[in-house]
Design a protein around this motif. Structure first.
Motif, PDB file in Angstrom:
ATOM      1  N   LEU A  99     -26.965 -44.167 111.002  1.00 13.42           N
ATOM      2  CA  LEU A  99     -26.297 -43.495 109.892  1.00 13.42           C
ATOM      3  C   LEU A  99     -25.184 -42.583 110.388  1.00 13.42           C
ATOM      4  O   LEU A  99     -24.091 -42.531 109.792  1.00 13.42           O
ATOM      5  N   GLU A 100     -25.439 -41.851 111.466  1.00 10.45           N
ATOM      6  CA  GLU A 100     -24.401 -40.992 112.046  1.00 10.45           C
ATOM      7  C   GLU A 100     -23.179 -41.799 112.462  1.00 10.45           C
ATOM      8  O   GLU A 100     -22.045 -41.317 112.402  1.00 10.45           O
ATOM      9  N   LEU A 101     -23.412 -43.052 112.873  1.00  8.33           N
ATOM     10  CA  LEU A 101     -22.328 -43.913 113.333  1.00  8.33           C
ATOM     11  C   LEU A 101     -21.649 -44.660 112.191  1.00  8.33           C
ATOM     12  O   LEU A 101     -20.743 -45.467 112.430  1.00  8.33           O
ATOM     13  N   GLY A 102     -22.098 -44.407 110.973  1.00  7.16           N
ATOM     14  CA  GLY A 102     -21.440 -45.014 109.817  1.00  7.16           C
ATOM     15  C   GLY A 102     -22.083 -46.259 109.273  1.00  7.16           C
ATOM     16  O   GLY A 102     -21.545 -46.881 108.340  1.00  7.16           O
ATOM     17  N   VAL A 103     -23.216 -46.670 109.816  1.00  7.01           N
ATOM     18  CA  VAL A 103     -23.900 -47.851 109.292  1.00  7.01           C
ATOM     19  C   VAL A 103     -24.480 -47.525 107.921  1.00  7.01           C
ATOM     20  O   VAL A 103     -25.097 -46.477 107.731  1.00  7.01           O
ATOM     21  N   ARG A 104     -24.316 -48.454 106.975  1.00  2.00           N
ATOM     22  CA  ARG A 104     -24.874 -48.264 105.643  1.00  2.00           C
ATOM     23  C   ARG A 104     -25.629 -49.503 105.150  1.00  2.00           C
ATOM     24  O   ARG A 104     -26.160 -49.494 104.039  1.00  2.00           O
ATOM     25  N   ALA A 105     -25.681 -50.545 105.962  1.00  2.00           N
ATOM     26  CA  ALA A 105     -26.405 -51.765 105.595  1.00  2.00           C
ATOM     27  C   ALA A 105     -27.536 -51.991 106.592  1.00  2.00           C
ATOM     28  O   ALA A 105     -27.302 -52.101 107.804  1.00  2.00           O
ATOM     29  N   PHE A 106     -28.760 -52.035 106.083  1.00  2.00           N
ATOM     30  CA  PHE A 106     -29.950 -52.262 106.895  1.00  2.00           C
ATOM     31  C   PHE A 106     -30.729 -53.430 106.298  1.00  2.00           C
ATOM     32  O   PHE A 106     -30.708 -53.644 105.078  1.00  2.00           O
TER      33      PHE A 106
ATOM     34  N   MET B  26     -25.462 -41.123  94.045  1.00  2.00           N
ATOM     35  CA  MET B  26     -24.689 -41.942  94.993  1.00  2.00           C
ATOM     36  C   MET B  26     -25.617 -42.518  96.053  1.00  2.00           C
ATOM     37  O   MET B  26     -26.407 -41.815  96.667  1.00  2.00           O
ATOM     38  N   ALA B  27     -25.532 -43.835  96.260  1.00  2.00           N
ATOM     39  CA  ALA B  27     -26.356 -44.491  97.275  1.00  2.00           C
ATOM     40  C   ALA B  27     -25.795 -44.183  98.659  1.00  2.00           C
ATOM     41  O   ALA B  27     -24.584 -44.215  98.877  1.00  2.00           O
ATOM     42  N   HIS B  28     -26.673 -43.888  99.588  1.00  5.15           N
ATOM     43  CA  HIS B  28     -26.254 -43.572 100.947  1.00  5.15           C
ATOM     44  C   HIS B  28     -26.452 -44.742 101.914  1.00  5.15           C
ATOM     45  O   HIS B  28     -26.003 -44.684 103.050  1.00  5.15           O
ATOM     46  N   TYR B  29     -27.130 -45.784 101.461  1.00  5.93           N
ATOM     47  CA  TYR B  29     -27.325 -46.977 102.279  1.00  5.93           C
ATOM     48  C   TYR B  29     -27.853 -48.077 101.359  1.00  5.93           C
ATOM     49  O   TYR B  29     -28.282 -47.813 100.223  1.00  5.93           O
ATOM     50  N   ARG B  30     -27.842 -49.301 101.844  1.00  5.59           N
ATOM     51  CA  ARG B  30     -28.497 -50.402 101.149  1.00  5.59           C
ATOM     52  C   ARG B  30     -29.506 -51.038 102.097  1.00  5.59           C
ATOM     53  O   ARG B  30     -29.236 -51.183 103.302  1.00  5.59           O
ATOM     54  N   LEU B  31     -30.644 -51.411 101.550  1.00  3.69           N
ATOM     55  CA  LEU B  31     -31.719 -52.007 102.332  1.00  3.69           C
ATOM     56  C   LEU B  31     -31.936 -53.445 101.873  1.00  3.69           C
ATOM     57  O   LEU B  31     -32.320 -53.697 100.734  1.00  3.69           O
TER      58      LEU B  31
ATOM     59  N   ARG C 125     -37.892 -47.396 103.520  1.00  2.00           N
ATOM     60  CA  ARG C 125     -37.150 -46.349 102.804  1.00  2.00           C
ATOM     61  C   ARG C 125     -37.651 -44.963 103.199  1.00  2.00           C
ATOM     62  O   ARG C 125     -36.857 -44.015 103.282  1.00  2.00           O
ATOM     63  N   GLU C 126     -38.932 -44.846 103.464  1.00  2.00           N
ATOM     64  CA  GLU C 126     -39.457 -43.569 103.946  1.00  2.00           C
ATOM     65  C   GLU C 126     -38.805 -43.195 105.274  1.00  2.00           C
ATOM     66  O   GLU C 126     -38.412 -42.034 105.481  1.00  2.00           O
ATOM     67  N   LYS C 127     -38.658 -44.161 106.156  1.00  2.00           N
ATOM     68  CA  LYS C 127     -38.033 -43.887 107.457  1.00  2.00           C
ATOM     69  C   LYS C 127     -36.546 -43.575 107.286  1.00  2.00           C
ATOM     70  O   LYS C 127     -36.005 -42.676 107.932  1.00  2.00           O
ATOM     71  N   LEU C 128     -35.872 -44.320 106.411  1.00  2.00           N
ATOM     72  CA  LEU C 128     -34.449 -44.084 106.185  1.00  2.00           C
ATOM     73  C   LEU C 128     -34.202 -42.718 105.546  1.00  2.00           C
ATOM     74  O   LEU C 128     -33.254 -42.011 105.898  1.00  2.00           O
ATOM     75  N   GLU C 129     -35.051 -42.346 104.623  1.00  2.00           N
ATOM     76  CA  GLU C 129     -34.903 -41.033 103.989  1.00  2.00           C
ATOM     77  C   GLU C 129     -35.183 -39.914 104.986  1.00  2.00           C
ATOM     78  O   GLU C 129     -34.513 -38.876 104.960  1.00  2.00           O
ATOM     79  N   ALA C 130     -36.173 -40.114 105.849  1.00  2.00           N
ATOM     80  CA  ALA C 130     -36.439 -39.116 106.902  1.00  2.00           C
ATOM     81  C   ALA C 130     -35.243 -39.013 107.843  1.00  2.00           C
ATOM     82  O   ALA C 130     -34.883 -37.926 108.290  1.00  2.00           O
ATOM     83  N   ALA C 131     -34.611 -40.156 108.128  1.00  2.00           N
ATOM     84  CA  ALA C 131     -33.428 -40.149 108.986  1.00  2.00           C
ATOM     85  C   ALA C 131     -32.284 -39.395 108.315  1.00  2.00           C
ATOM     86  O   ALA C 131     -31.574 -38.611 108.953  1.00  2.00           O
ATOM     87  N   ARG C 132     -32.109 -39.605 107.027  1.00  2.00           N
ATOM     88  CA  ARG C 132     -31.047 -38.912 106.290  1.00  2.00           C
ATOM     89  C   ARG C 132     -31.295 -37.400 106.261  1.00  2.00           C
ATOM     90  O   ARG C 132     -30.346 -36.612 106.311  1.00  2.00           O
ATOM     91  N   ALA C 133     -32.557 -37.041 106.184  1.00  2.00           N
ATOM     92  CA  ALA C 133     -32.902 -35.613 106.114  1.00  2.00           C
ATOM     93  C   ALA C 133     -32.699 -34.901 107.437  1.00  2.00           C
ATOM     94  O   ALA C 133     -32.748 -33.666 107.510  1.00  2.00           O
ATOM     95  N   GLY C 134     -32.495 -35.682 108.493  1.00  2.00           N
ATOM     96  CA  GLY C 134     -32.226 -35.079 109.803  1.00  2.00           C
ATOM     97  C   GLY C 134     -33.452 -34.827 110.622  1.00  2.00           C
ATOM     98  O   GLY C 134     -33.405 -34.185 111.656  1.00  2.00           O
TER      99      GLY C 134
END
Length: 282
Positions: free
Chosen positions: A242-249, A1-6, A273-282
Motif C-alpha cells: 500500500l505504501e508503494l501505491g498498490v491498490r489491487a490485491f 472512498m475505496a482504498h483498495y480492491r480485493l 480484508r482484516e489483514k488489509l485493514e490492519a495494514a491500512r491502520a499502520g
C-alpha cells in the motif's frame, strides 16, 4: 472512498461452475473482482480461441453480476514457455501471448500476470534464458499494441522468485507495458530460504508493482496452504504494498473438494480484508 480492491482467483471455486456462476459467487462472497485463469490445460487454453461472440457473452455476464474481470493469470506458458529449446514451442508461446492479449482487450482486462519462467519442465540453460528474453521483448511490443499490461508473478523457482529478479527484466525491456505482480507467499518462502526480507524486496519494485497476490505458504510448500496456518505476514507485506501505491490485491487459493467452498470463499474474504485493514491502520 475505496482504498483498495480485493479480487478472487478463479480456481478457488469448483471447476464445474460456469464463468457466469463464478462471477455471481465472487460477488456473493464479497470480493471486488475475478481473476480469470488461463492455465496449461487444454480446457483453459481453449479460452484463447473464443470467438468475439463468446467473449461478448462473458462480458455481458460481467455486467449482469456487477463484478469485473480485472486480471488474467496466464500460466499456460508453463507448458509452452517463452524460452523452450524447440522453436515450434516458442512460436506457440507467442501465439498464446497474442491470443491472451486479444481476449484481455475484448473483456476490458487491465493486467495479464505472466509466469516468471524461461522453462518449467526442462532444465534452464544460457540458451533458454536468451530465447526467453528475445520472446519477452516481442511480448512487450504486443502488449503495447493492445494496451494491456503484462506483469511478472514472482515464482517458486530460483529463475524469478523475487521482485529483484523480476525487476532485472523489467529494466532490461524498459516498457511501460511490462511490470511486476508479486506473490507474497512465494516471496516469503524465498526470504526464508535466504533471499532477504519480503518488505525490502517489494520496495525494489517501487513504481512497477501492478498488483499483489495474497497467498499462504509454509517452507517448501507453495500451494493449498489454508490462510492463517502458514508463515506469511500478510499485514506487513500489504502495508508495504500500500505504501508503494498498490491498490489491487488477489486472494489466491484453490478449491480442493467438498461442499464447504462457499464458506471458504467468505472466510477468505474476511481474513484478507482484516489483514488489509490492519495494514491500512499502520
Amino acid at each position: 472512498m475505496a482504498h483498495y480492491r480485493l479480487g478472487l482467483y478463479e480456481k478457488s471455486m469448483p471447476g464445474s461452475l460456469s464463468l457466469p456462476q463464478k462471477l455471481e459467487e465472487t460477488a456473493r462472497a464479497g470480493f471486488d473482482y475475478l481473476e480469470l485463469s488461463v492455465d496449461e490445460t487444454d480446457e483453459k487454453l481453449a479460452r484463447l480461441d473464443w470467438t468475439a461472440g463468446e467473449a461478448k457473452a462473458l462480458a455481458d455476464a460481467v455486467y449482469a453480476a456487477g463484478v469485473p474481470i480485472h486480471s488474467i493469470c496466464l500460466s499456460g506458458h508453463r507448458r509452452y514457455p517463452l524460452g523452450h529449446p524447440e522453436k515450434a514451442v516458442r512460436q506457440r508461446s507467442l501465439q498464446i501471448m497474442e491470443k491472451a492479449l486479444v481476449l484481455a482487450s475484448r473483456l476490458s482486462v487491465r493486467v495479464i500476470q505472466l509466469a516468471g519462467y524461461d522453462v518449467y519442465y526442462e532444465p534452464g540453460t544460457a540458451d533458454t534464458r536468451r530465447w526467453f528474453e528475445e520472446n519477452l521483448d516481442r511480448a512487450a511490443l504486443l502488449a503495447a499494441e493492445y494496451g494491456v499490461t503484462l506483469a511478472f508473478e514472482t515464482m517458486e523457482t530460483p529463475f524469478m522468485n523475487t521482485v529483484e529478479k523480476a525487476m532485472a527484466q523489467v529494466r532490461r525491456v524498459n516498457s511501460p507495458w511490462l511490470q511486476v505482480y508479486p506473490d507474497v507467499g512465494n516471496l516469503t518462502n524465498a526470504a526464508k530460504a535466504g533471499g532477504g526480507g519480503v518488505e525490502q524486496d517489494l520496495r525494489l519494485g517501487r513504481g512497477h508493482l501492478a498488483a499483489v497476490h495474497l497467498k499462504e505458504t509454509v517452507p517448501g510448500v507453495f500451494r493449498e496452504v489454508p490462510f492463517g496456518t502458514g508463515h506469511v505476514d500478510f499485514v506487513s507485506a500489504a502495508r508495504t504494498a500500500l505504501e508503494l501505491g498498490v491498490r489491487a490485491f488477489v486472494g489466491e487459493f484453490w478449491y480442493t473438494g467438498g461442499d464447504a467452498w462457499r464458506q471458504d470463499l467468505a472466510q477468505a474474504d474476511r481474513f484478507l480484508r482484516e489483514k488489509l485493514e490492519a495494514a491500512r491502520a499502520g
